[in-house]
Design a protein around this motif. Structure first.
Motif, PDB file in Angstrom:
ATOM      1  N   SER A  61       0.837  -1.208   0.000  1.00 27.86           N
ATOM      2  CA  SER A  61       0.000   0.000   0.000  1.00 27.86           C
ATOM      3  C   SER A  61       0.871   1.258   0.000  1.00 27.86           C
ATOM      4  CB  SER A  61      -0.930  -0.004   1.220  1.00 27.86           C
ATOM      5  OG  SER A  61      -1.805  -1.102   1.144  1.00 27.86           O
ATOM      6  N   SER A 105      -4.852   1.329   2.850  1.00 31.24           N
ATOM      7  CA  SER A 105      -4.750   0.002   3.457  1.00 31.24           C
ATOM      8  C   SER A 105      -5.754  -0.963   2.850  1.00 31.24           C
ATOM      9  CB  SER A 105      -5.005   0.093   4.967  1.00 31.24           C
ATOM     10  OG  SER A 105      -4.988  -1.183   5.557  1.00 31.24           O
ATOM     11  N   GLN A 106      -5.260  -2.069   2.365  1.00 35.34           N
ATOM     12  CA  GLN A 106      -6.161  -3.106   1.838  1.00 35.34           C
ATOM     13  C   GLN A 106      -7.053  -3.626   2.939  1.00 35.34           C
ATOM     14  OE1 GLN A 106      -8.099  -6.479   1.170  1.00 35.34           O
ATOM     15  NE2 GLN A 106      -6.258  -6.839   2.373  1.00 35.34           N
ATOM     16  N   SER A 107      -6.434  -4.127   4.007  1.00 34.25           N
ATOM     17  CA  SER A 107      -7.198  -4.781   5.073  1.00 34.25           C
ATOM     18  C   SER A 107      -7.973  -3.784   5.920  1.00 34.25           C
ATOM     19  CB  SER A 107      -6.241  -5.554   5.983  1.00 34.25           C
ATOM     20  OG  SER A 107      -5.358  -4.652   6.639  1.00 34.25           O
ATOM     21  N   THR A 110      -4.285  -2.594   9.552  1.00 33.61           N
ATOM     22  CA  THR A 110      -2.857  -2.510   9.850  1.00 33.61           C
ATOM     23  C   THR A 110      -2.615  -1.577  11.045  1.00 33.61           C
ATOM     24  OG1 THR A 110      -2.365  -2.970   7.552  1.00 33.61           O
ATOM     25  CG2 THR A 110      -0.605  -1.933   8.830  1.00 33.61           C
ATOM     26  N   SER A 158      -0.211  -9.086  -1.885  1.00 34.07           N
ATOM     27  CA  SER A 158      -1.222  -8.180  -2.436  1.00 34.07           C
ATOM     28  C   SER A 158      -1.003  -7.962  -3.935  1.00 34.07           C
ATOM     29  CB  SER A 158      -1.125  -6.855  -1.686  1.00 34.07           C
ATOM     30  OG  SER A 158      -2.180  -6.024  -2.044  1.00 34.07           O
ATOM     31  N   GLU A 246       8.693 -11.969  -0.817  1.00 30.45           N
ATOM     32  CA  GLU A 246       7.732 -12.495   0.160  1.00 30.45           C
ATOM     33  C   GLU A 246       7.199 -13.872  -0.184  1.00 30.45           C
ATOM     34  OE1 GLU A 246       4.295 -10.008   0.847  1.00 30.45           O
ATOM     35  OE2 GLU A 246       4.182  -9.459  -1.246  1.00 30.45           O
TER      36      GLU A 246
HETATM   37  C1  F6R Z   1       2.585  -7.278   0.390  1.00 33.59           C
HETATM   38  C2  F6R Z   1       1.654  -7.177   1.479  1.00 33.59           C
HETATM   39  C3  F6R Z   1       1.972  -6.285   2.642  1.00 33.59           C
HETATM   40  C4  F6R Z   1       0.804  -5.314   2.852  1.00 33.59           C
HETATM   41  C5  F6R Z   1       1.028  -4.483   4.123  1.00 33.59           C
HETATM   42  C6  F6R Z   1      -0.061  -3.444   4.313  1.00 33.59           C
HETATM   43  O1  F6R Z   1       2.139  -8.143  -0.584  1.00 33.59           O
HETATM   44  O2  F6R Z   1       0.621  -7.787   1.441  1.00 33.59           O
HETATM   45  O3  F6R Z   1       3.156  -5.576   2.436  1.00 33.59           O
HETATM   46  O4  F6R Z   1       0.684  -4.513   1.732  1.00 33.59           O
HETATM   47  O5  F6R Z   1       1.064  -5.326   5.242  1.00 33.59           O
HETATM   48  O6  F6R Z   1      -1.307  -4.038   4.434  1.00 33.59           O
HETATM   49  P1  F6R Z   1      -2.637  -3.235   4.280  1.00 33.59           P
HETATM   50  O7  F6R Z   1      -2.735  -2.712   2.908  1.00 33.59           O
HETATM   51  O8  F6R Z   1      -3.737  -4.226   4.589  1.00 33.59           O
HETATM   52  O9  F6R Z   1      -2.586  -2.109   5.289  1.00 33.59           O
END
Ligand code: F6R
Length: 366
Positions: A61, A105-107, A110, A158, A246
């Motif tokens: 992200s 942030s995807q999730s 974080t 991701s 990773e």
């Molecule tokens: C890489 C990956 C991690 C996330 C990081 C942030 O493939 O998955 O580097 O990008 O932990 O996560 P989010 O976007 O959920 O805040």
């Protein structure tokens, strides 16, 4: 539920034409040259009048945030700082009520990103969120925001969330640029039409899969990889290296290509695979020289180039051609072969692609 794919990661890579489309659908109407983002509208003036924008995120992200820095500074002429949430929150940063913070942030869970938001909020900044998971902690902690409509991302690495983030951030940069008058209407229309054609071009990039399988065979036993890019492709180099390390546990580093001569060039010998993202853009001539520097030291160059390019293919060992697009949108295409490369190498090495060791999908610890 993997839809016939061997792994979630591969399924999610292949979902990108749709997830990118879903992330712009209803927000971009090219025929009527309309940009609509309900999450942005309320704060549009505040965003457009910001003295600066601070982007906070982690990992992939954060890489999307770097792309956004280039986009927003170029199209909207607002200064942008991109911060690792973990560094930002602990270093007594200067934040005022005039600041806009964009958290990506995807999730949406974080821990460091959430804490960075809380800190910025306590100083009176306006917080804008770009999240994938609806109703997540970060989505709830922000003042406003826009969801990426990537759909659930299950593979730990991701992929589709990154391209969805970049799509939404591109729309925001375009909205800000047109609002501030820094992006001419004709240029805006060109970019909109180009963005609309991206899903079909991602589809084309995915057809490179068989070719990338062959290249992966040749490099699956490598112990190191270097990824180089300039301009909009610099964050893509970082992202390509992160994907490889990773899931395949091969040591990889991403660098701005010009930084190579300040250190990493010492690593290059005939064993070293160097992935160079060298598409036709404003830094093309410069990256041609960087490829020459690698070849002069006998590094193995795997080049990602624009279809029809003749110069880099005459120098590189392996060439992956992707469709042409505006440099502003190139990360959406140039990241695709890198995702596939890391995927196939990891599978060939027998790694657990969807659940790599030591990693979790949401990093809820600090
Ligand atoms: C890489 C990956 C991690 C996330 C990081 C942030 O493939 O998955 O580097 O990008 O932990 O996560 P989010 O976007 O959920 O805040």
């Amino acid at each position: 539920e993997k839809g016939g794919y061997e792994h979630f990661m591969l399924k999610e890579i292949y979902e990108q034409p749709r997830s990118i489309l879903d992330s712009m659908r209803g927000r971009l109407v090219a025929e009527s040259s309309h940009l609509m983002m309900s999450g942005v509208r309320e704060y549009e003036n505040k965003l457009a009048n910001a003295d600066r924008i601070i982007i906070v995120a982690c990992g992939t992200s954060w890489h999307a945030g770097l792309v956004a820095e280039y986009l927003i500074e170029d199209l909207a002429r607002i200064p942008v700082e991109v911060e690792y949430a973990s560094e930002f929150r602990y270093r007594n940063p200067i934040i005022t009520e005039k600041d806009i913070v964009i958290a990506i942030s995807q999730s949406g869970e974080t821990a460091d990103t959430l804490a960075a938001i809380e800190l910025a909020k306590s100083k009176g900044a306006t917080i804008f969120g770009i999240c994938n998971v609806v109703g997540s902690s970060i989505a709830r902690a922000t003042d406003a925001g826009a969801y990426t409509h990537a759909g659930p991302e299950i593979g730990v690495a991701s992929t589709k969330a990154f391209t969805a983030q970049v799509t939404v951030l591109t729309l925001i940069a375009m909205i800000l640029g047109s609002k501030r008058g820094t992006l001419e209407t004709t240029k805006l229309h060109q970019l909109m039409a180009e963005l609309e054609s991206i899903p079909a071009k991602v589809e084309k990039a995915l057809e490179l899969n068989d070719q990338i399988v062959k290249i992966s065979e040749l490099f699956k036993d490598a112990t190191n990889f270097l990824y180089l890019g300039r301009g909009y492709n610099f964050p893509v180099a970082l992202e390509g290296a992160l994907k490889l390390k990773e899931i395949s546990y091969i040591h990889a580093e991403g660098y701005p290509a010009a930084e190579m001569k300040h250190g990493p060039i010492a690593l290059i010998d005939e064993q070293m695979p160097v992935v160079v993202i060298a598409t036709k853009d404003s830094s093309y001539e410069k990256i041609v020289s960087n490829v020459q520097e690698v070849k002069a030291r006998k590094g193995k160059v795997i080049a990602i180039v624009t279809e029809g390019d003749k110069t880099i293919p005459s120098m590189a060992d392996y060439v992956i051609e992707i469709p042409e697009t505006s440099e502003h949108l190139m990360p959406l295409l140039s990241v695709i072969p890198l995702q596939l490369l890391s995927y196939h190498i990891a599978v060939m090495r027998g790694c657990n692609v969807d659940q790599p060791r030591n990693l979790a999908k949401s990093v809820t610890v600090e």
